[in-house]
Design a protein around this motif. Structure first.
Motif, PDB file in Angstrom:
ATOM      1  N   ALA A  68     -21.435   6.140  -5.853  1.00  0.00           N
ATOM      2  CA  ALA A  68     -20.532   6.755  -4.880  1.00  0.00           C
ATOM      3  C   ALA A  68     -19.401   5.807  -4.507  1.00  0.00           C
ATOM      4  CB  ALA A  68     -21.313   7.180  -3.638  1.00  0.00           C
ATOM      5  N   VAL A  69     -19.728   4.540  -4.287  1.00  0.00           N
ATOM      6  CA  VAL A  69     -18.683   3.567  -3.966  1.00  0.00           C
ATOM      7  C   VAL A  69     -17.688   3.430  -5.116  1.00  0.00           C
ATOM      8  CG1 VAL A  69     -18.260   1.122  -3.512  1.00  0.00           C
ATOM      9  CG2 VAL A  69     -20.128   2.288  -2.349  1.00  0.00           C
ATOM     10  N   ILE A  70     -18.193   3.381  -6.346  1.00  0.00           N
ATOM     11  CA  ILE A  70     -17.303   3.275  -7.509  1.00  0.00           C
ATOM     12  C   ILE A  70     -16.410   4.507  -7.625  1.00  0.00           C
ATOM     13  CG2 ILE A  70     -17.264   3.178 -10.027  1.00  0.00           C
ATOM     14  CD1 ILE A  70     -19.781   1.498  -9.925  1.00  0.00           C
ATOM     15  N   LEU A  71     -17.000   5.690  -7.432  1.00  0.00           N
ATOM     16  CA  LEU A  71     -16.211   6.926  -7.527  1.00  0.00           C
ATOM     17  C   LEU A  71     -15.143   6.975  -6.438  1.00  0.00           C
ATOM     18  CD1 LEU A  71     -18.921   9.617  -8.381  1.00  0.00           C
ATOM     19  CD2 LEU A  71     -17.155   8.691  -9.880  1.00  0.00           C
ATOM     20  N   ILE A  72     -15.520   6.601  -5.216  1.00  0.00           N
ATOM     21  CA  ILE A  72     -14.551   6.632  -4.122  1.00  0.00           C
ATOM     22  C   ILE A  72     -13.409   5.653  -4.385  1.00  0.00           C
ATOM     23  CG2 ILE A  72     -14.234   6.094  -1.672  1.00  0.00           C
ATOM     24  CD1 ILE A  72     -17.049   7.183  -1.189  1.00  0.00           C
ATOM     25  N   ALA A  73     -13.753   4.444  -4.827  1.00  0.00           N
ATOM     26  CA  ALA A  73     -12.707   3.463  -5.124  1.00  0.00           C
ATOM     27  C   ALA A  73     -11.821   3.932  -6.271  1.00  0.00           C
ATOM     28  CB  ALA A  73     -13.348   2.119  -5.470  1.00  0.00           C
ATOM     29  N   PHE A  74     -12.443   4.478  -7.323  1.00  0.00           N
ATOM     30  CA  PHE A  74     -11.670   4.970  -8.459  1.00  0.00           C
ATOM     31  C   PHE A  74     -10.779   6.133  -8.047  1.00  0.00           C
ATOM     32  CE2 PHE A  74     -11.213   7.843 -12.102  1.00  0.00           C
ATOM     33  CZ  PHE A  74     -10.607   6.996 -13.017  1.00  0.00           C
ATOM     34  N   ALA A  75     -11.316   7.068  -7.233  1.00  0.00           N
ATOM     35  CA  ALA A  75     -10.542   8.226  -6.789  1.00  0.00           C
ATOM     36  C   ALA A  75      -9.371   7.785  -5.908  1.00  0.00           C
ATOM     37  CB  ALA A  75     -11.443   9.197  -6.041  1.00  0.00           C
ATOM     38  N   TRP A  76      -9.634   6.825  -5.022  1.00  0.00           N
ATOM     39  CA  TRP A  76      -8.563   6.372  -4.133  1.00  0.00           C
ATOM     40  C   TRP A  76      -7.448   5.703  -4.935  1.00  0.00           C
ATOM     41  CZ3 TRP A  76      -6.400   1.631  -2.870  1.00  0.00           C
ATOM     42  CH2 TRP A  76      -5.569   1.631  -1.746  1.00  0.00           C
ATOM     43  N   VAL A  77      -7.817   4.824  -5.850  1.00  0.00           N
ATOM     44  CA  VAL A  77      -6.809   4.159  -6.679  1.00  0.00           C
ATOM     45  C   VAL A  77      -6.083   5.174  -7.559  1.00  0.00           C
ATOM     46  CG1 VAL A  77      -6.465   2.468  -8.523  1.00  0.00           C
ATOM     47  CG2 VAL A  77      -8.026   1.957  -6.646  1.00  0.00           C
ATOM     48  N   GLY A  78      -6.843   6.114  -8.154  1.00  0.00           N
ATOM     49  CA  GLY A  78      -6.225   7.122  -9.017  1.00  0.00           C
ATOM     50  C   GLY A  78      -5.276   8.032  -8.255  1.00  0.00           C
ATOM     51  N   PHE A  79      -5.699   8.469  -7.056  1.00  0.00           N
ATOM     52  CA  PHE A  79      -4.836   9.350  -6.267  1.00  0.00           C
ATOM     53  C   PHE A  79      -3.594   8.606  -5.796  1.00  0.00           C
ATOM     54  CE2 PHE A  79      -3.432  11.312  -2.307  1.00  0.00           C
ATOM     55  CZ  PHE A  79      -3.294  12.634  -2.707  1.00  0.00           C
ATOM     56  N   PHE A  80      -3.765   7.364  -5.371  1.00  0.00           N
ATOM     57  CA  PHE A  80      -2.618   6.568  -4.938  1.00  0.00           C
ATOM     58  C   PHE A  80      -1.639   6.365  -6.095  1.00  0.00           C
ATOM     59  CE2 PHE A  80      -0.585   2.384  -4.541  1.00  0.00           C
ATOM     60  CZ  PHE A  80       0.093   2.551  -3.345  1.00  0.00           C
ATOM     61  N   THR A  81      -2.170   6.077  -7.291  1.00  0.00           N
ATOM     62  CA  THR A  81      -1.311   5.889  -8.460  1.00  0.00           C
ATOM     63  C   THR A  81      -0.597   7.188  -8.830  1.00  0.00           C
ATOM     64  OG1 THR A  81      -2.830   4.189  -9.279  1.00  0.00           O
ATOM     65  CG2 THR A  81      -1.273   5.129 -10.856  1.00  0.00           C
ATOM     66  N   LEU A  82      -1.326   8.310  -8.809  1.00  0.00           N
ATOM     67  CA  LEU A  82      -0.719   9.599  -9.140  1.00  0.00           C
ATOM     68  C   LEU A  82       0.381   9.958  -8.149  1.00  0.00           C
ATOM     69  CD1 LEU A  82      -0.694  12.217 -10.798  1.00  0.00           C
ATOM     70  CD2 LEU A  82      -2.448  13.115  -9.242  1.00  0.00           C
ATOM     71  N   GLU A  83       0.115   9.749  -6.862  1.00  0.00           N
ATOM     72  CA  GLU A  83       1.122  10.059  -5.851  1.00  0.00           C
ATOM     73  C   GLU A  83       2.375   9.205  -6.058  1.00  0.00           C
ATOM     74  OE1 GLU A  83       1.315  10.549  -0.997  1.00  0.00           O
ATOM     75  OE2 GLU A  83      -0.029   9.056  -1.901  1.00  0.00           O
ATOM     76  N   ARG A  84       2.179   7.949  -6.375  1.00  0.00           N
ATOM     77  CA  ARG A  84       3.327   7.066  -6.589  1.00  0.00           C
ATOM     78  C   ARG A  84       4.116   7.484  -7.820  1.00  0.00           C
ATOM     79  NH1 ARG A  84       2.916   0.453  -7.130  1.00  0.00           N
ATOM     80  NH2 ARG A  84       5.174   0.061  -7.286  1.00  0.00           N
ATOM     81  N   VAL A  85       3.393   7.831  -8.896  1.00  0.00           N
ATOM     82  CA  VAL A  85       4.077   8.251 -10.124  1.00  0.00           C
ATOM     83  C   VAL A  85       4.850   9.533  -9.908  1.00  0.00           C
ATOM     84  CG1 VAL A  85       3.667   9.104 -12.468  1.00  0.00           C
ATOM     85  CG2 VAL A  85       2.495   7.064 -11.673  1.00  0.00           C
ATOM     86  N   VAL A  86       4.242  10.484  -9.184  1.00  0.00           N
ATOM     87  CA  VAL A  86       4.923  11.761  -8.930  1.00  0.00           C
ATOM     88  C   VAL A  86       6.195  11.538  -8.123  1.00  0.00           C
ATOM     89  CG1 VAL A  86       4.705  13.933  -7.671  1.00  0.00           C
ATOM     90  CG2 VAL A  86       2.869  13.191  -9.173  1.00  0.00           C
ATOM     91  N   ARG A  87       6.113  10.708  -7.103  1.00  0.00           N
ATOM     92  CA  ARG A  87       7.294  10.466  -6.267  1.00  0.00           C
ATOM     93  C   ARG A  87       8.363   9.700  -7.052  1.00  0.00           C
ATOM     94  NH1 ARG A  87       6.617  12.055  -1.237  1.00  0.00           N
ATOM     95  NH2 ARG A  87       4.506  12.326  -0.415  1.00  0.00           N
ATOM     96  N   GLN A  88       7.940   8.731  -7.854  1.00  0.00           N
ATOM     97  CA  GLN A  88       8.920   8.017  -8.664  1.00  0.00           C
ATOM     98  C   GLN A  88       9.576   8.937  -9.691  1.00  0.00           C
ATOM     99  OE1 GLN A  88       6.795   4.698 -10.340  1.00  0.00           O
ATOM    100  NE2 GLN A  88       7.050   3.403  -8.503  1.00  0.00           N
ATOM    101  N   ARG A  89       8.807   9.833 -10.258  1.00  0.00           N
ATOM    102  CA  ARG A  89       9.368  10.781 -11.230  1.00  0.00           C
ATOM    103  C   ARG A  89      10.387  11.696 -10.566  1.00  0.00           C
ATOM    104  NH1 ARG A  89       8.236  15.943 -13.093  1.00  0.00           N
ATOM    105  NH2 ARG A  89       6.598  16.160 -11.517  1.00  0.00           N
TER     106      ARG A  89
END
Length: 507
Positions: free
Chosen positions: A21-42
């Motif tokens: 659960a900790v790994i999934l939460i950390a991965f999801a948080w990093v993935g969502f943060f990265t996706l949000e940043r990429v979308v805004r930069q695009r």
């Protein structure tokens, strides 16, 4: 507060699920943060590059007209065609006259521009103009900002197209590229919702899978626990199954099997010891009881008869005392160095040549009565030969070896005692010229209550069979060993004891 008690299965399951659960939460948080940043930069890149592309097209068109000499002809058409609003994909592009838009922003009731910009864009345009006038922005800079329109959040890029040299009559154009963030926000919301549902579902699946995997992995351990719990003193011959011999549970099963084997041997030795002790004690007790009953059965007996009965009782009581003393001595030797034992061994420097000399002198009268010669090799009695241990126990060890040799030595023979010193050990040998011991019996003679080969004259004076067992126990308690040498005639016992080093420790 009482500690939480949980089985290894539950702890492993909870740990596995928690870590996942900790790994999934950390991965999801990093993935969502990265996706949000990429979308805004695009989004920012799209509006910026679109504004630059439109501005470049306008500049190319102006340069081409100037090259053809059609500036005046094209200008009227340009004023009608360029000032317009374009829709390209998800972009809204506005090409407007900057002066006209600024006038409309300052006096909306007097000026109505050809292209009406949203209120938020006009406000942003005024702010950018103020920054340019203040020198904070260059004329060619592309300004990208977040806006909130009536349709929702959006991204805007503003670019000013300044007339080139020689085209002072051309108006300064303002390129505005707008892109709505509604689709991006919806995409991010869907991804966030998916993550919020996926993590609990994945944790639940991991919890169930971890429980099943841990239960399957610990099944051999549960079998070991169940099987071990069912083993009692009456079933010490049972052994645990070893499924996988090279993993941790396999090694545990082997260790428990080895422990059961040692405990079983100890139980069997104890039972045999109790049975042998009972057998040895039963005979003198039966004789004493029989003599007492026979003596008491008659109303009157002579003094001679009483004396004979008491002599028998005394002899058997002496034998009982000897057996009890031997058993007590074995208990003391077995106690060894265990702390808290009142009868534990002493650790003194013992002069072995002197001790052997005293032991030989103690049994010389017995040897003379049996017409057996005791011979001690003088050259082997080194005065500096000493060991660390209990002098009384070591004296008893030598006496037992001499007594055993005298019991088996025929009349007219010789019992030889010899000591030799090596680099770090003392070798004491006692040899007789008796019938010897068969090879099959050489190990058994050191067991308790085992009688060796007896001569006919010893049938009535045989001991309890503890002499050699006591000798071996004493030797082992002093870090040494005792054994039988392979000789062609008689029996030769050798005792090896570690010598005392000059520092005061065993060599």
């Amino acid at each position: 507060m009482l500690p939480l008690r949980a089985s290894i299965l539950l702890r492993l399951t909870a740990l596995n699920a928690g870590v996942l659960a900790v790994i999934l939460i950390a991965f999801a948080w990093v993935g969502f943060f990265t996706l949000e940043r990429v979308v805004r930069q695009r989004a920012a890149t799209v509006v910026r590059e679109s504004a630059r592309a439109v501005a470049g097209a306008i500049l190319v068109e102006r340069r081409a007209a100037a090259a053809r000499g059609e500036v005046e002809t094209v200008r009227g058409e340009h004023e009608q065609a360029v000032l317009r609003e374009l829709r390209v994909g998800d972009l809204d592009i506005f090409i407007t006259d900057e002066a006209e838009q600024l006038m409309a922003a300052r006096q909306p009731e007097l000026a109505q521009p050809a292209v009406v910009l949203p209120t938020a864009v006009r406000t942003l345009m005024a702010q950018v103009r103020a920054q340019r006038d203040a020198g904070a922005l260059s004329d060619s800079a592309v300004v990208v900002r977040d806006l909130v329109l009536e349709s929702g959040p959006a991204r805007a890029a503003l670019l000013r197209v300044v007339p080139e040299a020689g085209d002072e009559n051309e108006p300064a154009l303002l390129i505005t590229a707008l892109r709505s963030d509604v689709d991006d926000t919806l995409l991010l919301r869907q991804v966030r919702t998916t993550i919020l549902f996926a993590i609990p579902l994945a944790s639940l699946v991991a919890l169930i899978a971890g429980f099943l995997l841990a239960r399957r992995s610990l099944a051999p351990l549960d079998a070991i626990v169940t099987r071990t719990a069912g083993i009692t003193a009456a079933s010490l011959d049972e052994r645990l199954p070893v499924v996988h011999a090279h993993d941790e549970l396999g090694r545990l099963a082997r260790i428990i099997n080895d422990l059961l084997a040692r405990v079983g041997d100890a139980f069997r030795t104890q039972r045999q010891f109790v049975a042998d002790a009972s057998h040895e004690l039963r005979t003198p007790i039966a004789i004493i009881r029989g003599e007492a009953e026979v003596t008491l059965r008659r109303s009157s007996r002579s003094e001679t008869e009483y004396r004979e009965a008491l002599a028998v009782v005394h002899g058997e009581s002496v034998r009982l005392s000897r057996i009890v003393d031997d058993l007590f001595l074995l208990t003391r030797v077995d106690a060894g160095d265990q702390p808290g034992r009142d009868e534990a061994m002493r650790h003194d420097a013992v002069d072995m040549p002197a001790l052997v000399h005293d032991a030989v002198r103690s049994v010389r009268s017995l040897a003379d009565s049996q017409r057996v010669t005791l011979e001690v090799e003088p050259e082997s009695l080194t005065p500096t030969t000493a060991v660390r241990g209990d002098a009384m126990l070591l004296h008893r060890l030598v006496l037992n070896l001499l007594d055993n040799a005298l019991k088996h030595a025929p009349a007219g023979s010789t019992v030889r005692v010899r000591q030799q010193r090596t680099a770090n050990a003392l070798h004491l040998t006692v040899a007789d010229e008796g019938p010897g011991i068969p090879p099959a019996e050489r190990e058994r003679v050191f067991e308790r209550f085992v009688h060796g080969v007896q001569r006919a004259r010893d049938a009535e004076t045989t001991g309890a069979g503890l002499g050699l067992a006591i000798a071996r126990a004493i030797a082992q308690a002093h870090g040494g060993r005792i054994g039988l040498l392979d000789v062609p005639r008689g029996a030769t016992f050798e005792v090896v004891l570690p010598l005392l080093s000059p520092a005061g420790d065993h060599s």
